[in-house]
Scaffold this active site. Structure first.
Site, short mmCIF file in Angstrom:
data_model
loop_
_atom_site.label_atom_id
_atom_site.label_comp_id
_atom_site.label_asym_id
_atom_site.label_seq_id
_atom_site.Cartn_x
_atom_site.Cartn_y
_atom_site.Cartn_z
N GLY A 1 2.94 -7.89 0.14
CA GLY A 1 2.24 -8.87 1.22
C GLY A 1 0.63 -8.96 1.39
O GLY A 1 -0.19 -8.46 0.43
N GLY B 1 -0.83 -6.25 3.13
CA GLY B 1 -1.36 -5.05 2.57
C GLY B 1 -1.90 -4.78 1.19
O GLY B 1 -3.09 -4.42 0.95
N ASP C 1 6.38 7.43 5.75
CA ASP C 1 6.71 6.49 7.01
C ASP C 1 5.91 6.77 8.06
O ASP C 1 5.77 8.11 8.47
CB ASP C 1 8.30 6.93 7.16
CG ASP C 1 9.03 5.93 8.24
OD1 ASP C 1 8.15 5.41 8.85
OD2 ASP C 1 10.17 5.84 8.35
N TYR D 1 8.59 -8.15 20.58
CA TYR D 1 7.57 -8.02 19.61
C TYR D 1 6.06 -8.34 20.04
O TYR D 1 5.34 -7.60 19.61
CB TYR D 1 7.96 -9.25 18.61
CG TYR D 1 7.17 -9.47 17.58
CD1 TYR D 1 6.80 -8.43 16.66
CD2 TYR D 1 5.88 -10.58 17.45
CE1 TYR D 1 5.87 -8.60 15.54
CE2 TYR D 1 5.62 -10.61 16.21
CZ TYR D 1 5.13 -9.47 15.34
OH TYR D 1 4.29 -9.69 14.17
N LYS E 1 3.12 -5.64 19.20
CA LYS E 1 1.98 -6.17 18.57
C LYS E 1 0.84 -6.08 19.48
O LYS E 1 -0.51 -5.76 19.39
CB LYS E 1 1.80 -7.62 18.31
CG LYS E 1 2.90 -8.02 17.19
CD LYS E 1 2.57 -6.88 15.86
CE LYS E 1 1.49 -7.19 15.14
NZ LYS E 1 1.30 -6.65 13.65
#
Length: 295
Positions: free
Chosen positions: A34, A36, A87, A181, A185
């Site tokens: 994606g 990244g 992770d 969400y 963010k």
């Protein structure tokens, strides 16, 4: 429709770079696919050293690519890559990634907080495990990776942190549509705001970047009706070019501060001389593109 994991097969870009990341070391979270991966590929084309930390070490049944296949793409376009399975929720994994970057490449010049989880459910429908996941990856992960990389970024002399998070838009509609969400963010964005102020004396630039339109990613395609949604999206190359412009110090406006900014991809690329954004589209006309949230 199959989602390609090859970030090097994007159409010709209208962005003409005025700077380079050659020889710089970039540590990026969640860079196996994606946006990244697209950002990492763009940096690798300059000859940058890329440290990829992502969870996917083995092929995923629904998501293309692993951290190792991503590293192969980076090497193929001229970069040096260090793939690490890790992770951002795990303190030891993040510490190992920072240490490995310093050991392998002698330091860290750029940290890109790309790893993120999304769930747009309303409050009564959101699963608390998903709530915790978004808080742990988006907020804590961004804070942790930035925190542990600070000594190396200070030593760089030109350290930067770039976080993929939106402007802090306090219009109530965004909290009202998907509160869980939005909080996650905005937690990433608050990290940008706070670190930019905290690190002024250290010479570390801290900024956020957000797309003006929907971007074609695996996360979007895996949402209900995702394959239809991305037909009105742009490809991740626009974010890769915008990130490159920020990191190489493209002209982002006379008198603008170098740190503490919440840039959009269009804003950055327009300042870098891009006048036609159509090459970034997946085929939809500009007036049919879906605007991203938080703007």
């Amino acid at each position: 429709m199959t989602l390609s994991n090859d970030a090097s097969d994007s159409p010709a870009s209208p962005y003409q770079a005025s700077g380079s990341l050659r020889g710089r070391t970039v540590l990026i979270s969640g860079g196996s696919r994606g946006i990244g991966l697209a950002i990492a590929v763009r940096a690798a084309k300059d000859g940058a050293n890329i440290v990829l930390m992502a969870k996917t070490g083995e092929p995923h049944p629904k998501l293309a690519g692993t951290v190792y296949t991503a590293a192969e793409q980076l090497a193929a376009v001229g970069g040096q890559a260090l793939p690490l399975v890790g992770d951002v929720r795990n303190d030891d994994d993040v510490a190992r990634a920072v240490s490995a970057a310093v050991d392998r490449f002698g330091g860290i010049d750029v940290v890109i907080n790309n790893a993120s989880a999304i769930d747009l459910s309303r409050t009564d429908m959101v699963d608390m495990k998903k709530y915790d996941l978004m808080q742990d990856i988006n907020v804590r992960g961004t804070f942790l990776l930035s925190k542990l990389a600070l000594p190396a970024l200070r030593a760089s002399g030109a350290g930067q942190i770039l976080t993929l998070s939106p402007p802090l838009n306090l219009d109530p509609q965004w909290a009202g549509k998907h509160l869980a969400y939005t909080m996650a963010k905005y937690g990433m964005s608050l990290t940008t705001l706070g670190l930019a102020e905290e690190l002024k004396a250290d010479g570390i630039r801290v900024n956020s970047l957000w797309p003006c339109t929907l971007i074609d990613t695996a996360a979007i395609r895996n949402m209900p009706h995702g394959d239809q949604m991305v037909q009105a999206a742009r490809g991740p190359q626009i974010m890769a070019d915008a990130a490159h412009a920020v990191l190489t110090g493209a002209n982002l406006g006379a008198g603008g501060a170098a740190s503490g900014n919440f840039y959009t991809d269009e804003q950055v690329l327009a300042a870098a001389g891009v006048a036609d954004f159509r090459p970034y589209s997946l085929g939809a006309s500009e007036d049919r593109l879906v605007a991203d949230i938080f703007l």
